[in-house]
Design a protein around this motif. Sequence first.
Motif, PDB file in Angstrom:
ATOM      1  N   SER A  21       0.813  -1.230   0.000  1.00  0.00           N
ATOM      2  CA  SER A  21       0.000   0.000   0.000  1.00  0.00           C
ATOM      3  C   SER A  21       0.837   1.267   0.000  1.00  0.00           C
ATOM      4  CB  SER A  21      -0.926   0.010   1.228  1.00  0.00           C
ATOM      5  OG  SER A  21      -1.868  -1.036   1.168  1.00  0.00           O
ATOM      6  N   TYR A  22       1.976   1.243   0.719  1.00  0.00           N
ATOM      7  CA  TYR A  22       2.740   2.472   0.952  1.00  0.00           C
ATOM      8  C   TYR A  22       4.126   2.480   0.323  1.00  0.00           C
ATOM      9  CZ  TYR A  22      -0.794   3.529   4.492  1.00  0.00           C
ATOM     10  OH  TYR A  22      -1.976   3.799   5.137  1.00  0.00           O
ATOM     11  N   ALA A  25       4.327   5.574  -1.591  1.00  0.00           N
ATOM     12  CA  ALA A  25       3.617   6.726  -1.006  1.00  0.00           C
ATOM     13  C   ALA A  25       4.554   7.911  -0.808  1.00  0.00           C
ATOM     14  CB  ALA A  25       2.992   6.331   0.320  1.00  0.00           C
ATOM     15  N   TYR A  43      -0.564  11.966   2.768  1.00  0.00           N
ATOM     16  CA  TYR A  43       0.292  11.254   1.822  1.00  0.00           C
ATOM     17  C   TYR A  43      -0.455  11.036   0.504  1.00  0.00           C
ATOM     18  CZ  TYR A  43      -2.541   7.270   3.299  1.00  0.00           C
ATOM     19  OH  TYR A  43      -3.599   6.429   3.582  1.00  0.00           O
ATOM     20  N   ARG A  44       0.309  10.743  -0.546  1.00  0.00           N
ATOM     21  CA  ARG A  44      -0.281  10.474  -1.858  1.00  0.00           C
ATOM     22  C   ARG A  44       0.151   9.090  -2.338  1.00  0.00           C
ATOM     23  NH1 ARG A  44      -2.626  13.553  -5.556  1.00  0.00           N
ATOM     24  NH2 ARG A  44      -2.026  15.457  -4.441  1.00  0.00           N
ATOM     25  N   THR A  45      -0.823   8.308  -2.784  1.00  0.00           N
ATOM     26  CA  THR A  45      -0.555   6.989  -3.327  1.00  0.00           C
ATOM     27  C   THR A  45      -1.259   6.842  -4.671  1.00  0.00           C
ATOM     28  OG1 THR A  45      -2.448   6.106  -2.098  1.00  0.00           O
ATOM     29  CG2 THR A  45      -0.275   5.860  -1.080  1.00  0.00           C
ATOM     30  N   VAL A  49      -5.836   3.638  -0.066  1.00  0.00           N
ATOM     31  CA  VAL A  49      -5.371   2.648   0.895  1.00  0.00           C
ATOM     32  C   VAL A  49      -6.551   2.203   1.753  1.00  0.00           C
ATOM     33  CG1 VAL A  49      -3.846   2.245   2.866  1.00  0.00           C
ATOM     34  CG2 VAL A  49      -3.050   3.614   0.924  1.00  0.00           C
ATOM     35  N   SER A  54      -4.544   1.775   6.767  1.00  0.00           N
ATOM     36  CA  SER A  54      -4.210   3.104   7.277  1.00  0.00           C
ATOM     37  C   SER A  54      -4.317   3.138   8.799  1.00  0.00           C
ATOM     38  CB  SER A  54      -5.104   4.179   6.644  1.00  0.00           C
ATOM     39  OG  SER A  54      -6.463   3.962   6.960  1.00  0.00           O
ATOM     40  N   GLY A  74      -5.214  10.207   2.922  1.00  0.00           N
ATOM     41  CA  GLY A  74      -4.642   9.703   1.685  1.00  0.00           C
ATOM     42  C   GLY A  74      -5.188  10.419   0.464  1.00  0.00           C
TER      43      GLY A  74
END
Length: 200
Positions: A21-22, A25, A43-45, A49, A54, A74
């Motif tokens: 997931s991260y 990120a 944060y940006r993904t 998420v 999270s 997110g």
Amino acid sequence: MKPMLTQLWPQFTADAAFMDSYGSAIVERVVADRQNKIITVVYRTANPVPAETSGRLIASLEPQFPGFALKVQGLFAYTCLTSRAVLELAEELKDAGLPINGFLSGAQVDIAGEHITVRVQNGVLLLTQMEFAVKLEELIAARTGVRPQVALVCDTAISAEAVEEHILKKAPPARQFKAKSEGPAVKVQGLTWRTRLPSW
């Protein structure tokens, strides 16, 4: 250049589930609300998420910010928005004080471009009165950069008495404001701090 989450907290590289997931990120900003003693990591993904993941991130990072509660937000592309992500964003509205408890149980979400339909089993009148659809649109826009049109659909009507009973049961207590407190000092190497955060 904005740091990657794993650069700031490299301990997560040993966890395969977190890396899924991260792993890519990027930390957009970290905001310290010293009055309410809250740290928010934005944060940006590539993809949204899951809330469970999270939540694990919060539990893992919170000990590094003693004296503060920790929140995460997110950001991701609207094209990656899923039905699950919509419902989890709706849960964030509930956590922020919107009294939607119970009305989203069993809800279904249909996404067609920038049109989102939320199908609920009951409570559409109350959800409309509290401007749930508008607030969900605003939250999605804050996280994705695109504001969709959200429509509520319900096959079961709810009586006025049930609406009043729900409001009385779920209305959050009046918030009491305390004198401003600077709170403990917070430092994370490699980050530029802000003291204010957008609404979502």
